[in-house]
Design a protein around this motif. Structure first.
Motif, PDB file in Angstrom:
ATOM      1  N   SER A 328      36.755  33.746  39.385  1.00 16.09           N
ATOM      2  CA  SER A 328      35.509  34.449  39.046  1.00 16.09           C
ATOM      3  C   SER A 328      34.306  33.930  39.815  1.00 16.09           C
ATOM      4  CB  SER A 328      35.242  34.323  37.535  1.00 16.09           C
ATOM      5  OG  SER A 328      34.947  32.979  37.186  1.00 16.09           O
ATOM      6  N   THR A 329      34.378  32.680  40.288  1.00 18.52           N
ATOM      7  CA  THR A 329      33.206  32.102  40.964  1.00 18.52           C
ATOM      8  C   THR A 329      33.395  31.892  42.460  1.00 18.52           C
ATOM      9  OG1 THR A 329      33.983  29.859  40.414  1.00 18.52           O
ATOM     10  CG2 THR A 329      32.442  30.907  38.872  1.00 18.52           C
ATOM     11  N   ASN A 330      34.632  31.694  42.902  1.00 22.00           N
ATOM     12  CA  ASN A 330      34.838  31.272  44.280  1.00 22.00           C
ATOM     13  C   ASN A 330      35.889  32.062  45.045  1.00 22.00           C
ATOM     14  OD1 ASN A 330      34.231  28.322  42.725  1.00 22.00           O
ATOM     15  ND2 ASN A 330      33.040  28.752  44.567  1.00 22.00           N
ATOM     16  N   ALA A 331      36.291  33.206  44.545  1.00 20.61           N
ATOM     17  CA  ALA A 331      37.280  34.022  45.248  1.00 20.61           C
ATOM     18  C   ALA A 331      36.733  35.424  45.483  1.00 20.61           C
ATOM     19  CB  ALA A 331      38.588  34.102  44.450  1.00 20.61           C
ATOM     20  N   ARG A 332      37.085  35.976  46.611  1.00 23.11           N
ATOM     21  CA  ARG A 332      36.706  37.363  46.880  1.00 23.11           C
ATOM     22  C   ARG A 332      37.506  38.291  45.978  1.00 23.11           C
ATOM     23  NH1 ARG A 332      37.366  36.626  53.381  1.00 23.11           N
ATOM     24  NH2 ARG A 332      35.697  35.077  53.653  1.00 23.11           N
ATOM     25  N   THR A 333      36.870  39.334  45.548  1.00 23.92           N
ATOM     26  CA  THR A 333      37.538  40.315  44.682  1.00 23.92           C
ATOM     27  C   THR A 333      37.624  41.658  45.394  1.00 23.92           C
ATOM     28  OG1 THR A 333      35.402  40.716  43.617  1.00 23.92           O
ATOM     29  CG2 THR A 333      36.901  39.183  42.525  1.00 23.92           C
ATOM     30  N   THR A 334      37.955  41.573  46.662  1.00 21.10           N
ATOM     31  CA  THR A 334      38.147  42.779  47.476  1.00 21.10           C
ATOM     32  C   THR A 334      39.378  42.602  48.345  1.00 21.10           C
ATOM     33  OG1 THR A 334      35.764  43.196  47.566  1.00 21.10           O
ATOM     34  CG2 THR A 334      37.135  44.302  49.201  1.00 21.10           C
ATOM     35  N   ILE A 335      40.279  43.572  48.312  1.00 22.01           N
ATOM     36  CA  ILE A 335      41.452  43.595  49.177  1.00 22.01           C
ATOM     37  C   ILE A 335      41.536  44.966  49.842  1.00 22.01           C
ATOM     38  CG2 ILE A 335      43.972  43.544  49.270  1.00 22.01           C
ATOM     39  CD1 ILE A 335      44.021  41.494  47.126  1.00 22.01           C
ATOM     40  N   LEU A 336      41.495  44.965  51.167  1.00 23.23           N
ATOM     41  CA  LEU A 336      41.568  46.207  51.948  1.00 23.23           C
ATOM     42  C   LEU A 336      40.506  47.208  51.510  1.00 23.23           C
ATOM     43  CD1 LEU A 336      45.473  46.627  51.999  1.00 23.23           C
ATOM     44  CD2 LEU A 336      44.003  45.578  53.735  1.00 23.23           C
ATOM     45  N   GLY A 337      39.312  46.680  51.223  1.00 24.29           N
ATOM     46  CA  GLY A 337      38.193  47.538  50.851  1.00 24.29           C
ATOM     47  C   GLY A 337      38.148  47.946  49.391  1.00 24.29           C
ATOM     48  N   PHE A 338      39.121  47.498  48.592  1.00 27.73           N
ATOM     49  CA  PHE A 338      39.168  47.861  47.171  1.00 27.73           C
ATOM     50  C   PHE A 338      38.632  46.709  46.338  1.00 27.73           C
ATOM     51  CE2 PHE A 338      41.502  47.707  43.101  1.00 27.73           C
ATOM     52  CZ  PHE A 338      41.029  48.898  42.546  1.00 27.73           C
ATOM     53  N   ASP A 339      37.616  46.986  45.513  1.00 34.58           N
ATOM     54  CA  ASP A 339      37.041  45.968  44.629  1.00 34.58           C
ATOM     55  C   ASP A 339      37.795  45.949  43.305  1.00 34.58           C
ATOM     56  OD1 ASP A 339      35.055  45.216  46.437  1.00 34.58           O
ATOM     57  OD2 ASP A 339      33.746  46.858  45.782  1.00 34.58           O
ATOM     58  N   PHE A 340      38.027  44.744  42.775  1.00 44.04           N
ATOM     59  CA  PHE A 340      38.753  44.618  41.512  1.00 44.04           C
ATOM     60  C   PHE A 340      38.166  43.457  40.708  1.00 44.04           C
ATOM     61  CE2 PHE A 340      40.818  42.063  44.738  1.00 44.04           C
ATOM     62  CZ  PHE A 340      41.046  40.845  44.112  1.00 44.04           C
ATOM     63  N   PRO A 341      38.362  43.465  39.379  1.00 39.75           N
ATOM     64  CA  PRO A 341      37.872  42.360  38.549  1.00 39.75           C
ATOM     65  C   PRO A 341      38.629  41.067  38.844  1.00 39.75           C
ATOM     66  CG  PRO A 341      38.416  44.307  37.218  1.00 39.75           C
ATOM     67  CD  PRO A 341      38.974  44.536  38.584  1.00 39.75           C
ATOM     68  N   ALA A 342      37.969  39.951  38.687  1.00 42.15           N
ATOM     69  CA  ALA A 342      38.607  38.663  38.949  1.00 42.15           C
ATOM     70  C   ALA A 342      39.824  38.445  38.048  1.00 42.15           C
ATOM     71  CB  ALA A 342      37.605  37.533  38.752  1.00 42.15           C
ATOM     72  N   SER A 343      39.775  38.969  36.832  1.00 46.12           N
ATOM     73  CA  SER A 343      40.884  38.771  35.897  1.00 46.12           C
ATOM     74  C   SER A 343      42.164  39.461  36.354  1.00 46.12           C
ATOM     75  CB  SER A 343      40.501  39.280  34.500  1.00 46.12           C
ATOM     76  OG  SER A 343      40.009  40.600  34.563  1.00 46.12           O
ATOM     77  N   TRP A 344      42.071  40.378  37.318  1.00 47.33           N
ATOM     78  CA  TRP A 344      43.273  41.041  37.828  1.00 47.33           C
ATOM     79  C   TRP A 344      44.197  40.072  38.563  1.00 47.33           C
ATOM     80  CZ3 TRP A 344      42.724  46.698  39.950  1.00 47.33           C
ATOM     81  CH2 TRP A 344      42.348  47.537  38.893  1.00 47.33           C
ATOM     82  N   TYR A 345      43.643  38.946  38.996  1.00 51.53           N
ATOM     83  CA  TYR A 345      44.511  37.958  39.645  1.00 51.53           C
ATOM     84  C   TYR A 345      45.656  37.540  38.713  1.00 51.53           C
ATOM     85  CZ  TYR A 345      41.547  37.103  43.749  1.00 51.53           C
ATOM     86  OH  TYR A 345      40.866  37.231  44.928  1.00 51.53           O
ATOM     87  N   ALA A 346      45.383  37.521  37.404  1.00 60.09           N
ATOM     88  CA  ALA A 346      46.407  37.110  36.445  1.00 60.09           C
ATOM     89  C   ALA A 346      47.608  38.048  36.478  1.00 60.09           C
ATOM     90  CB  ALA A 346      45.820  37.046  35.040  1.00 60.09           C
ATOM     91  N   SER A 347      47.381  39.314  36.827  1.00 63.46           N
ATOM     92  CA  SER A 347      48.484  40.269  36.894  1.00 63.46           C
ATOM     93  C   SER A 347      49.457  39.939  38.018  1.00 63.46           C
ATOM     94  CB  SER A 347      47.947  41.692  37.097  1.00 63.46           C
ATOM     95  OG  SER A 347      47.341  42.175  35.919  1.00 63.46           O
TER      96      SER A 347
END
Length: 505
Positions: A328-347
């Motif tokens: 939530s504080t130190n990672a980009r939340t965009t992959i290939l131009g798509f923005d996503f919530p930080a909590s999606w990393y858990a998926s």
């Protein structure tokens, strides 16, 4: 349908007591009851891990944004303490099912408590958050240890489909783990945290509905308890449990109002219990006259595997605490131009486990007798868990504060290592537990496994307090190195473990 005598006098129906006939192949070649129990686990994991993915972020968010305003270290510690409580209660949940409720009713009431807990957390007040977490802990403690027992009841002992059935069941767990954070995470970070908790509540409600609708396919559903207490003893036990719970709630409330029971003290108390419980449990087994000398000899290597499980799960559970904070504080939340919530990393963790579990199973089947010993599989799993943390040293080095953003692939790569480690360790560890436990304690093997998870969370509740007191490279590097060292130690003990763990392969 008319009511039969067995319906009216409360005696169990014969078909409800026995596993389904071997010609029941209605669900992918397996008994129809497997679909009911797998569906329940999909929704239970959806709600539990969906909520877990945003819980630490909710704790750490500002009050103005709808959070509780905790500092990140405290937020991670409280989240870990909640996990400790869940697995400690799970030990009691197995006993309640065996002696009082029966598996079916234990799972049903556990699901109801979980759903009520999530609905309570949907109410935007701090008080209802704690009420909700208490209900979810109690409910998960009833449900979690008993669903797997019910899966086992679907098959006769000599049914060749049993192992494949459990593989499908564990696949459903990871499907829920993958889907939960996607829904709750998006709602929590875009619509408000309590909207995310609402999604978890609705998911658990769906699980309960399909569980009740499919109950006729479940073996043993009419049992009050498999090893029920005598009526008088049961009444005494129920009254003592109720009185104990009420007394605990009253005393805890009064101490909190008086300022004697703070959040830090409560976390410390749970950690202390998580340490004492397995020590007492092992002491009882080692000293029990019902444990034979050969069984006592197999307990010694199990202590090593127990500690390996603690080391790995200490890392694994941080996928939903410190790793979420880092994302939530130190990672980009965009992959290939798509923005996503930080909590999606858990998926990502659930997705990797869904994908890797059949690959690993096929590999072991292909290798046959040449596959690694169970202790080596567990050791490799622990090492992979440690490497998942050591990987995070690279992108966090040379940076300070929240000004930098690492590429998403670093955290995804970490979860890939962690997911593979989980597949290796959990399946082999649970299998070894059932084979190494003394016969007199065979019905309590799940309790033993849950105590390793409780201890991992209890230790985590203390260590994560350091998350914002030391640099990120030091935090992830030291914790990862300790896990790798534990894994290497288990590998070094391989000759002794192979000799003393016989007949486990």
């Amino acid at each position: 349908m008319s009511r039969t005598a067995s319906d009216t006098d409360g005696s169990p129906e014969p078909e409800a007591e026995q596993p389904p006939p071997e010609d029941d192949h209605a669900f992918l070649g397996h008994p129809r009851g497997l679909a009911t129990l797998s569906g329940l686990e999909v929704w239970e994991r959806f709600s539990f891990l969906g909520m877990q993915a945003i819980l630490v972020l909710y704790f750490a968010d500002t009050v103005a944004n709808g959070g509780l305003g905790m500092n990140p270290g405290t937020a991670a510690s409280v989240s870990a303490a909640y996990g400790t409580m869940v697995y400690l209660v799970s030990v009691a949940g197995g006993w309640l099912a065996d002696r009082i409720l029966g598996s079916y009713r234990a799972v049903l009431w556990g699901g109801i408590l979980i759903a009520c807990g999530h609905y309570a957390m949907a109410v935007p007040t701090a008080a209802m958050t704690w009420v909700g977490l208490g209900l979810i802990s109690a409910g998960t403690g009833l449900l979690k240890p008993n669903v797997a027992t019910m899966v086992g009841k679907l098959y006769r002992t000599d049914d060749d489909r049993r192992d494949a059935g459990f593989a499908l069941y564990y696949m459903s767990i990871n499907i829920g783990a993958f889907a939960g954070p996607l829904i709750t995470g998006w709602l929590g970070e875009h619509q408000g945290w309590h909207r995310g908790f609402s999604a978890a509540a609705i998911g658990m409600t769906f699980g309960l509905i399909q569980y009740v609708m499919g109950r006729r396919h479940l073996a043993g559903r009419r049992h009050s308890a498999e090893f029920a207490l005598a009526p008088a003893a049961m009444r005494r036990a129920v009254w003592r449990i109720v009185a104990g719970c009420v007394a605990f709630a009253v005393i805890a409330t009064l101490m909190a109002l008086a300022g004697r029971l703070t959040m830090d003290r409560f976390v410390d108390l749970l950690t202390l219990v998580s340490v004492i419980a397995p020590v007492v449990y092992f002491a009882v087994m080692f000293r029990s006259p019902r444990v034979t000398a050969p069984e006592r000899g197999r307990l010694r290597p199990y202590v090593v595997l127990f500690l390996a499980s603690v080391a790995f799960n200490f890392i694994l559970f941080q996928a939903y605490s410190t790793m979420m904070l880092l994302a939530s504080t130190n990672a980009r939340t965009t992959i290939l131009g798509f923005d996503f919530p930080a909590s999606w990393y858990a998926s990502a963790l659930g997705a990797f486990e869904v994908a890797l579990a059949p690959v690993v199973a096929a590999l072991w089947a292909r290798m046959g007798p040449r596959q690694p010993h169970a202790s080596n599989k567990i050791a490799i799993g622990v090492i992979l868990g440690g490497l998942s943390f050591l990987l995070m040293v690279i992108p966090t080095s040379g940076h300070d504060g929240d000004a930098y953003r690492m590429a998403a692939w670093w955290i995804v790569g970490s979860y890939l290592l962690l997911g593979l480690g989980d597949v290796l360790l959990e399946t082999s560890g649970m299998s070894a537990t059932t084979k190494l436990a003394p016969k007199a304690f065979s019905s309590q093997t799940m309790a033993l496994w849950f105590l390793s998870l409780a201890l991992a969370n209890g230790i985590q509740a203390q260590v994560v307090k350091l998350y914002y007191q030391v640099s990120h490279p030091v935090y992830f590097g030291v914790n990862g190195a300790v896990a790798v060292a534990v894994g290497l130690a288990v590998l070094a003990l391989a000759p002794w473990l192979r000799r003393t763990m016989h007949p486990v392969h």
